[in-house]
Scaffold this motif. Structure first.
Motif, mmCIF file in Angstrom:
data_model
loop_
_atom_site.group_PDB
_atom_site.id
_atom_site.type_symbol
_atom_site.label_atom_id
_atom_site.label_comp_id
_atom_site.label_asym_id
_atom_site.label_seq_id
_atom_site.Cartn_x
_atom_site.Cartn_y
_atom_site.Cartn_z
ATOM 1 N N GLY A 221 4.053 1.125 -7.800
ATOM 2 C CA GLY A 221 4.867 -0.078 -7.751
ATOM 3 C C GLY A 221 4.063 -1.321 -7.449
ATOM 4 N N GLY A 222 4.742 -2.455 -7.465
ATOM 5 C CA GLY A 222 4.134 -3.702 -7.027
ATOM 6 C C GLY A 222 3.180 -4.308 -8.027
ATOM 7 N N PHE A 223 2.330 -5.173 -7.522
ATOM 8 C CA PHE A 223 1.396 -5.924 -8.335
ATOM 9 C C PHE A 223 0.019 -5.290 -8.240
ATOM 10 N N VAL A 224 -0.629 -5.102 -9.358
ATOM 11 C CA VAL A 224 -1.919 -4.426 -9.406
ATOM 12 C C VAL A 224 -2.962 -5.145 -8.562
ATOM 13 N N GLY A 225 -2.915 -6.444 -8.482
ATOM 14 C CA GLY A 225 -3.926 -7.200 -7.753
ATOM 15 C C GLY A 225 -3.791 -7.158 -6.241
ATOM 16 N N MET A 226 -2.693 -6.606 -5.741
ATOM 17 C CA MET A 226 -2.512 -6.559 -4.291
ATOM 18 C C MET A 226 -3.491 -5.580 -3.669
ATOM 19 N N LEU A 227 -4.045 -5.944 -2.527
ATOM 20 C CA LEU A 227 -4.984 -5.074 -1.840
ATOM 21 C C LEU A 227 -4.277 -3.934 -1.131
ATOM 22 N N LEU A 228 -3.054 -4.162 -0.705
ATOM 23 C CA LEU A 228 -2.312 -3.146 0.034
ATOM 24 C C LEU A 228 -0.892 -3.122 -0.509
ATOM 25 N N GLY A 229 -0.434 -1.955 -0.922
ATOM 26 C CA GLY A 229 0.917 -1.835 -1.453
ATOM 27 C C GLY A 229 1.963 -1.935 -0.359
ATOM 28 N N SER A 230 3.222 -2.096 -0.748
ATOM 29 C CA SER A 230 4.290 -2.274 0.236
ATOM 30 C C SER A 230 4.501 -1.034 1.088
ATOM 31 N N VAL A 231 4.388 0.163 0.497
ATOM 32 C CA VAL A 231 4.578 1.388 1.279
ATOM 33 C C VAL A 231 3.450 1.541 2.291
ATOM 34 N N SER A 232 2.207 1.382 1.860
ATOM 35 C CA SER A 232 1.090 1.515 2.799
ATOM 36 C C SER A 232 1.159 0.436 3.873
ATOM 37 N N HIS A 233 1.585 -0.755 3.515
ATOM 38 C CA HIS A 233 1.729 -1.820 4.503
ATOM 39 C C HIS A 233 2.790 -1.457 5.544
ATOM 40 N N GLN A 234 3.951 -0.980 5.091
ATOM 41 C CA GLN A 234 5.008 -0.568 6.019
ATOM 42 C C GLN A 234 4.518 0.535 6.953
ATOM 43 N N CYS A 235 3.784 1.485 6.391
ATOM 44 C CA CYS A 235 3.288 2.610 7.197
ATOM 45 C C CYS A 235 2.302 2.136 8.257
#
Length: 156
Positions: free
Chosen positions: A119-133
């Motif tokens: 999911g999300g944007f390819v350019g993001m360094l950290l995805g939303s799930v990993s960020h939440q975790c």
């Protein structure tokens, strides 16, 4: 903060992406090195938009099919990681991936996630799930970075 024991597992989130395969490989090596159980979890849910699912009605749920697809994806990821199912406990759970992983982390010694999934944007360094975790887990979290593939310099 919860207290961990030597038998608490290493939990790894799997979403079928290459990065989650890398996270599984990292988690498996860690679990093997420290003689800990390994649990791979795939979470799934109905697609939603604006808080409701425009694609599925309560009469046409498709839950069994989505559960089966998630199980198949999890088994494929285990094979792609060079493992067999005897080396890892698997769980397929309905729910938002971050919520499912955070609940599993309550009884974990370590939570392992990839830095980016599907999911999300390819350019993001950290995805939303990993960020939440990383923000909310009750145990240590390892975020396995996506493998950087470098292109050879052109000779023009």
């Amino acid at each position: 903060m919860t207290t961990t024991t030597r038998s608490d597992p290493v939990v790894v989130g799997i979403d079928g992406s290459d990065n989650s395969t890398q996270a599984l490989q990292w988690a498996a090596e860690y679990a093997r090195r420290y003689e800990l159980p390994l649990v791979a979890i795939a979470a799934w849910g109905l697609p939603t938009a604006g808080g409701y699912s425009p694609y599925y009605s309560s009469q046409d749920d498709h839950s069994d099919e989505l559960q089966t697809d998630a199980q198949t994806m999890l088994e494929r990821t285990i094979r792609e990681a060079g493992m067999d199912e005897a080396q890892v406990q698997t769980r397929v759970i309905r729910g938002h991936p971050a919520k499912v992983l955070l609940a599993a982390a309550e009884a974990a010694q370590l939570l392992v996630v990839g830095s980016r999934g599907h999911g999300g944007f390819v350019g993001m360094l950290l995805g939303s799930v990993s960020h939440q975790c990383t923000q909310h887990a009750p145990c240590p979290v390892v975020v396995v970075p996506a493998e950087q593939v470098t292109q050879p310099a052109s000779s023009s």
